[in-house]
Motif scaffolding. Structure first.
Motif, PDB file in Angstrom:
ATOM      1  N   ALA A   1      10.360  22.827  50.506  1.00 34.35           N
ATOM      2  CA  ALA A   1       9.177  23.651  50.258  1.00 34.35           C
ATOM      3  C   ALA A   1       9.339  24.348  48.913  1.00 34.35           C
ATOM      4  CB  ALA A   1       8.989  24.671  51.371  1.00 34.35           C
TER       5      ALA A   1
ATOM      6  N   ILE B   1       7.538  27.205  46.754  1.00 30.47           N
ATOM      7  CA  ILE B   1       6.608  28.285  47.086  1.00 30.47           C
ATOM      8  C   ILE B   1       6.450  29.226  45.908  1.00 30.47           C
ATOM      9  CG2 ILE B   1       6.162  30.162  48.728  1.00 30.47           C
ATOM     10  CD1 ILE B   1       8.806  28.477  50.101  1.00 30.47           C
TER      11      ILE B   1
ATOM     12  N   ILE C   1       6.707  26.936  56.584  1.00 33.03           N
ATOM     13  CA  ILE C   1       7.836  26.543  55.742  1.00 33.03           C
ATOM     14  C   ILE C   1       9.181  26.679  56.451  1.00 33.03           C
ATOM     15  CG2 ILE C   1       6.615  27.124  53.621  1.00 33.03           C
ATOM     16  CD1 ILE C   1       8.229  29.730  53.514  1.00 33.03           C
TER      17      ILE C   1
ATOM     18  N   ALA D   1      11.418  23.591  57.094  1.00 35.96           N
ATOM     19  CA  ALA D   1      11.831  22.794  55.939  1.00 35.96           C
ATOM     20  C   ALA D   1      13.340  22.892  55.764  1.00 35.96           C
ATOM     21  CB  ALA D   1      11.116  23.276  54.677  1.00 35.96           C
TER      22      ALA D   1
ATOM     23  N   ARG E   1      14.021  25.774  51.053  1.00 42.12           N
ATOM     24  CA  ARG E   1      12.878  26.580  50.638  1.00 42.12           C
ATOM     25  C   ARG E   1      13.216  27.181  49.278  1.00 42.12           C
ATOM     26  NH1 ARG E   1      13.644  26.491  55.697  1.00 42.12           N
ATOM     27  NH2 ARG E   1      15.415  27.903  55.448  1.00 42.12           N
TER      28      ARG E   1
ATOM     29  N   VAL F   1      15.030  31.988  52.005  1.00 41.33           N
ATOM     30  CA  VAL F   1      14.883  31.005  50.929  1.00 41.33           C
ATOM     31  C   VAL F   1      16.251  30.759  50.306  1.00 41.33           C
ATOM     32  CG1 VAL F   1      12.499  31.685  50.458  1.00 41.33           C
ATOM     33  CG2 VAL F   1      14.342  32.705  49.125  1.00 41.33           C
TER      34      VAL F   1
END
Length: 279
Positions: free
Chosen positions: A103, A105, A117, A120, A123, A180
């Motif tokens: 992902a 973003i 997300i 995934a 990220r 993330v």
């Protein structure tokens, strides 16, 4: 399915790009978008030429959440026992993928923009990204199985903070919590996702990746390590006849890039316990 209503789909050099494509509405999430996302990931999983999928959004925002003016909040379920809410139509399809999903973003990623997300594999966020599980502030409930995914990424305490308060938080906080993996400048985040995708294609065996990503989710839920180790044993016992295993070892010894021949889904082991799991 290159031209659809709210999602665009393209394949190049083994990478499928799935793009939320309503920039004029800041990629507000709709039921149409949910179904088109599920179809796009279906296509990427079936396509033997695709090795990695990249999920992103057109424009300056990934997704601002449900577009209430365009049917984003669909509560018209005829049968609540069989109906699937829109965010889950995407997140559960990503969960079931045999191929890694990255992902990318930037900007707002709120509501559905945060929940879809979570399954995934990677990220990557822009420094201007903002996240929010804002359901408590709308009198709603979390979607997309996010109460299952989020604590596994950031721990129960942080998930409780974000979800109960419904507050919006920035990219550095998401990075520090482990939601993330890396931060990049807004104009670089998609390029960094493609860079990572190319590295995965160059260095990792597709069948191995498909098995590993599912085992990481599913093995952690077992009551003991014994059934997991039995599956490990069965998989490794078959490695002697696996051309990718031979190639992985030979390419390492010869100090060259591997040339994988295994295909997904064709060459997945038949005995994987989740192959018949329909959720």
């Amino acid at each position: 399915m290159s031209a659809v209503e709210h999602v665009s789909y393209a394949v190049s050099d083994g990478i499928a790009t799935v793009t939320l494509n309503r920039p004029e509405a800041r990629n507000g999430y709709t039921v149409t978008m949910a179904d088109e996302l599920a179809a796009a990931f279906d296509e990427a999983d079936r396509d033997r030429s695709v090795r990695v999928a990249v999920l992103t959004g057109a424009g300056k925002d990934f997704c601002v959440g449900a577009d209430l003016s365009a049917g984003g909040l669909d509560l018209s379920a005829d049968n609540a026992e069989t109906w699937h809410e829109p965010a889950g139509r995407c997140s559960m399809r990503i969960f079931a993928m045999n191929k890694p999903v990255i992902a990318a973003i930037r900007g707002a990623a709120v509501g559905a923009g945060s929940t879809i997300i979570l399954p995934a594999d990677f990220r990557l966020a822009a420094t201007d990204a903002r996240f929010g599980f804002v359901f408590s502030r709308r009198g709603l409930y979390p979607e997309g199985a996010s109460t299952w995914f989020l604590p596994r990424l950031v721990g129960l305490g942080r998930a409780m903070d974000w979800m109960v308060s419904g507050r919006v938080f920035d990219a550095p906080e998401a990075l520090a919590a482990g939601m993330v993996h890396a931060l990049h400048e807004p104009d670089e985040v998609l390029d960094k996702a493609y860079e990572l995708a190319r590295e995965l294609i160059r260095t990792t065996a597709p069948v191995s990746v498909a098995v590993i990503r599912q085992m990481l989710y599913r093995a952690a839920q077992t009551d003991s390590p014994f059934p997991v180790q039995r599956l490990d044993s069965r998989l490794i016992a078959g490695s002697a006849a696996n051309p990718d295993t031979v190639e992985g070892i030979m390419s390492f010894l010869q100090r060259r890039d591997p040339q994988w021949t295994g295909k997904v889904p064709d060459d997945l082991p038949d005995h994987l316990p989740w192959r018949t799991d329909q959720g």
